[in-house]
Design a protein around this motif. Structure first.
Motif, PDB file in Angstrom:
ATOM      1  N   ARG A  11       5.270   3.968  12.330  1.00 40.54           N
ATOM      2  CA  ARG A  11       6.236   2.978  11.867  1.00 40.54           C
ATOM      3  C   ARG A  11       5.702   2.373  10.581  1.00 40.54           C
ATOM      4  O   ARG A  11       4.531   2.581  10.208  1.00 40.54           O
ATOM      5  CB  ARG A  11       6.426   1.891  12.924  1.00 40.54           C
ATOM      6  CG  ARG A  11       5.148   1.207  13.345  1.00 40.54           C
ATOM      7  CD  ARG A  11       5.349   0.285  14.545  1.00 40.54           C
ATOM      8  NE  ARG A  11       4.088  -0.172  15.089  1.00 40.54           N
ATOM      9  CZ  ARG A  11       3.355  -1.135  14.573  1.00 40.54           C
ATOM     10  NH1 ARG A  11       3.771  -1.766  13.473  1.00 40.54           N
ATOM     11  NH2 ARG A  11       2.213  -1.503  15.122  1.00 40.54           N
ATOM     12  N   PHE A  12       6.561   1.629   9.909  1.00 43.52           N
ATOM     13  CA  PHE A  12       6.165   1.030   8.645  1.00 43.52           C
ATOM     14  C   PHE A  12       5.762  -0.425   8.837  1.00 43.52           C
ATOM     15  O   PHE A  12       6.408  -1.171   9.577  1.00 43.52           O
ATOM     16  CB  PHE A  12       7.303   1.128   7.624  1.00 43.52           C
ATOM     17  CG  PHE A  12       7.582   2.531   7.190  1.00 43.52           C
ATOM     18  CD1 PHE A  12       6.722   3.186   6.329  1.00 43.52           C
ATOM     19  CD2 PHE A  12       8.706   3.202   7.661  1.00 43.52           C
ATOM     20  CE1 PHE A  12       6.965   4.485   5.931  1.00 43.52           C
ATOM     21  CE2 PHE A  12       8.961   4.495   7.269  1.00 43.52           C
ATOM     22  CZ  PHE A  12       8.094   5.145   6.405  1.00 43.52           C
ATOM     23  N   LEU A  20       3.667   0.497   4.427  1.00 50.15           N
ATOM     24  CA  LEU A  20       2.641   1.501   4.686  1.00 50.15           C
ATOM     25  C   LEU A  20       2.894   2.118   6.055  1.00 50.15           C
ATOM     26  O   LEU A  20       3.178   1.402   7.026  1.00 50.15           O
ATOM     27  CB  LEU A  20       1.244   0.872   4.666  1.00 50.15           C
ATOM     28  CG  LEU A  20       0.824   0.155   3.377  1.00 50.15           C
ATOM     29  CD1 LEU A  20      -0.602  -0.368   3.510  1.00 50.15           C
ATOM     30  CD2 LEU A  20       0.947   1.067   2.169  1.00 50.15           C
ATOM     31  N   LEU A  21       2.788   3.443   6.126  1.00 48.52           N
ATOM     32  CA  LEU A  21       2.963   4.117   7.407  1.00 48.52           C
ATOM     33  C   LEU A  21       1.725   3.920   8.269  1.00 48.52           C
ATOM     34  O   LEU A  21       0.585   4.142   7.813  1.00 48.52           O
ATOM     35  CB  LEU A  21       3.194   5.618   7.208  1.00 48.52           C
ATOM     36  CG  LEU A  21       3.369   6.399   8.517  1.00 48.52           C
ATOM     37  CD1 LEU A  21       4.681   6.033   9.192  1.00 48.52           C
ATOM     38  CD2 LEU A  21       3.276   7.885   8.295  1.00 48.52           C
ATOM     39  N   TYR A  61      -3.171   6.050   9.208  1.00 40.01           N
ATOM     40  CA  TYR A  61      -2.275   5.443   8.217  1.00 40.01           C
ATOM     41  C   TYR A  61      -2.284   6.269   6.937  1.00 40.01           C
ATOM     42  O   TYR A  61      -3.160   7.102   6.720  1.00 40.01           O
ATOM     43  CB  TYR A  61      -2.684   3.995   7.949  1.00 40.01           C
ATOM     44  CG  TYR A  61      -3.686   3.786   6.829  1.00 40.01           C
ATOM     45  CD1 TYR A  61      -3.321   3.145   5.651  1.00 40.01           C
ATOM     46  CD2 TYR A  61      -5.010   4.224   6.951  1.00 40.01           C
ATOM     47  CE1 TYR A  61      -4.232   2.935   4.623  1.00 40.01           C
ATOM     48  CE2 TYR A  61      -5.930   4.021   5.943  1.00 40.01           C
ATOM     49  CZ  TYR A  61      -5.540   3.377   4.777  1.00 40.01           C
ATOM     50  OH  TYR A  61      -6.437   3.180   3.759  1.00 40.01           O
ATOM     51  N   ASP A  62      -1.277   6.023   6.100  1.00 36.97           N
ATOM     52  CA  ASP A  62      -1.208   6.596   4.763  1.00 36.97           C
ATOM     53  C   ASP A  62      -1.442   5.497   3.744  1.00 36.97           C
ATOM     54  O   ASP A  62      -0.796   4.436   3.797  1.00 36.97           O
ATOM     55  CB  ASP A  62       0.171   7.222   4.494  1.00 36.97           C
ATOM     56  CG  ASP A  62       0.428   8.486   5.292  1.00 36.97           C
ATOM     57  OD1 ASP A  62      -0.543   9.120   5.734  1.00 36.97           O
ATOM     58  OD2 ASP A  62       1.616   8.833   5.465  1.00 36.97           O
ATOM     59  N   SER A  69       3.947   6.388   2.839  1.00 31.60           N
ATOM     60  CA  SER A  69       3.861   5.009   2.388  1.00 31.60           C
ATOM     61  C   SER A  69       4.539   4.850   1.024  1.00 31.60           C
ATOM     62  O   SER A  69       4.769   5.829   0.303  1.00 31.60           O
ATOM     63  CB  SER A  69       2.395   4.565   2.302  1.00 31.60           C
ATOM     64  OG  SER A  69       1.840   4.443   3.606  1.00 31.60           O
ATOM     65  N   ASP A  70       4.861   3.601   0.679  1.00 27.65           N
ATOM     66  CA  ASP A  70       5.544   3.333  -0.581  1.00 27.65           C
ATOM     67  C   ASP A  70       4.689   3.741  -1.774  1.00 27.65           C
ATOM     68  O   ASP A  70       3.452   3.782  -1.691  1.00 27.65           O
ATOM     69  CB  ASP A  70       5.886   1.851  -0.686  1.00 27.65           C
ATOM     70  CG  ASP A  70       7.139   1.478   0.088  1.00 27.65           C
ATOM     71  OD1 ASP A  70       7.843   2.397   0.571  1.00 27.65           O
ATOM     72  OD2 ASP A  70       7.415   0.274   0.215  1.00 27.65           O
ATOM     73  N   PRO A  71       5.342   4.031  -2.896  1.00 27.34           N
ATOM     74  CA  PRO A  71       4.606   4.438  -4.099  1.00 27.34           C
ATOM     75  C   PRO A  71       3.668   3.349  -4.608  1.00 27.34           C
ATOM     76  O   PRO A  71       3.862   2.159  -4.359  1.00 27.34           O
ATOM     77  CB  PRO A  71       5.730   4.699  -5.115  1.00 27.34           C
ATOM     78  CG  PRO A  71       6.955   4.931  -4.310  1.00 27.34           C
ATOM     79  CD  PRO A  71       6.807   4.070  -3.090  1.00 27.34           C
ATOM     80  N   ALA A  72       2.643   3.791  -5.312  1.00 32.92           N
ATOM     81  CA  ALA A  72       1.713   2.905  -6.007  1.00 32.92           C
ATOM     82  C   ALA A  72       1.192   3.658  -7.217  1.00 32.92           C
ATOM     83  O   ALA A  72       1.157   4.892  -7.225  1.00 32.92           O
ATOM     84  CB  ALA A  72       0.554   2.494  -5.107  1.00 32.92           C
ATOM     85  N   GLU A  73       0.809   2.922  -8.230  1.00 31.42           N
ATOM     86  CA  GLU A  73       0.254   3.576  -9.411  1.00 31.42           C
ATOM     87  C   GLU A  73      -1.130   4.119  -9.069  1.00 31.42           C
ATOM     88  O   GLU A  73      -2.008   3.383  -8.617  1.00 31.42           O
ATOM     89  CB  GLU A  73       0.170   2.588 -10.577  1.00 31.42           C
ATOM     90  CG  GLU A  73      -0.273   3.234 -11.871  1.00 31.42           C
ATOM     91  CD  GLU A  73      -0.227   2.270 -13.054  1.00 31.42           C
ATOM     92  OE1 GLU A  73      -0.783   2.627 -14.114  1.00 31.42           O
ATOM     93  OE2 GLU A  73       0.349   1.175 -12.906  1.00 31.42           O
TER      94      GLU A  73
END
Length: 295
Positions: A11-12, A20-21, A61-62, A69-73
């Motif tokens: 889940r997130f 984040l997963l 987790y990712d 998980s959401d994008p990040a730079e």
């Protein structure tokens, strides 16, 4: 239909404005937390996680910018990743101290976590994991950690094509619905690009760790894999590969000797990228041994 978009498990959890997963199983403590290697995803360690969750809390987790998980730079500093992980564990009410199981690049983030939050770590299992003294033990400069440019789309497509067989073999024993979705996610250009981006600043990560001073003493078990990834066989001469294997043994012996309660174990039939699927029994036993030692 793209089967890679929705995670098959987990889940997130929102941390600092990003989702984040997280996949959590079991109960009790200390909790065991897995830190994936570069290009790896949390669910790649499901086989060990399931066994750990039989006796304590286990967390996959990712990292932001990877997996589901959401994008990040990318790339990020080790401190950014370590702080994010701490915030995630606190947000999900996973009590410290933790036993970390860290693979490859995940070792850098675990060591920075220990520097920043030493009282929240009980011990570490290193699966051929990053150790900032790598260059010291590699006499051949061709084996030194260097800045790695991120490949373009054409090269990433080739890498994806060549890695399909490795991923299929690595995930062969995963439940079918998990295996198919996880494989699809690995075989996207976004996933391959994220892995390359995460690894692109390794000299800076080494400098970051060394500038922060010694990593506090925590019990550890370090695993060395004597097998060779297929990709490495294509890129390196046999003599260099042989030298790297011998140097890795010395490296992880030194890592084990760097703490009061350190142990080094060698896995003859495991390879770097697939260590936990090549030798799952040995890895699961190592995690349980360390957990029992520090509980």
């Amino acid at each position: 239909m793209d089967t890679s978009r929705q995670p098959p498990l987990g889940r997130f959890c929102e941390v600092n404005g990003r989702r984040l997963l997280l996949y959590r199983s079991g109960s009790g403590g200390p909790a065991v937390v897995f830190l994936p290697g570069g290009s790896a995803l949390g669910l790649d360690y499901l086989n060990i996680h399931d066994r750990v969750s039989e006796y304590t809390t286990s967390v996959l987790y990712d990292r932001a910018g990877t997996g589901w998980s959401d994008p990040a730079e990318l790339p990020r500093t080790a401190a950014d990743v370590a702080t994010e992980l701490r915030d995630l564990l606190h947000a999900d009410d996973v009590p410290a101290p933790y036993v970390f199981v860290v693979h490859s690049l995940g070792g850098a983030y675990a060591r920075r976590f220990i520097q920043l939050f030493p009282h929240e770590v009980a011990g570490v299992v290193y699966l051929e994991a990053f150790y900032e003294e790598w260059n010291t033990y590699m006499a051949d400069e061709r084996l030194h950690v260097k800045a790695q440019p991120v490949p373009g789309n054409l090269m990433l497509r080739l890498i994806t094509l060549l890695s399909r067989g490795q991923y299929k073999k690595m995930l062969a024993t995963w439940p079918r619905e998990v295996r198919e979705t996880l494989l699809a996610r690995h075989l996207t250009l976004d996933s391959q690009r994220a892995g390359a981006q995460e690894r692109s600043n390794m000299p800076e990560v080494i400098a970051e760790l060394k500038a922060a001073g010694p990593v506090p003493d925590k019990p550890l078990i370090a695993f060395t894999a004597l097998g060779t990834d297929a990709a490495m066989k294509l890129m390196m001469p046999k003599k260099v590969l042989h030298e790297m294997t011998e140097s890795k043994v010395r490296l992880y012996e030194a890592l084990a000797a760097s703490v009061n309660e350190g142990e080094h174990r060698v896995l003859k039939d495991a390879r770097h990228s697939t260590i936990n699927s090549d030798e799952p029994d040995a890895i699961a036993q190592g995690v349980r041994d360390l957990w029992q030692r520090v509980r």
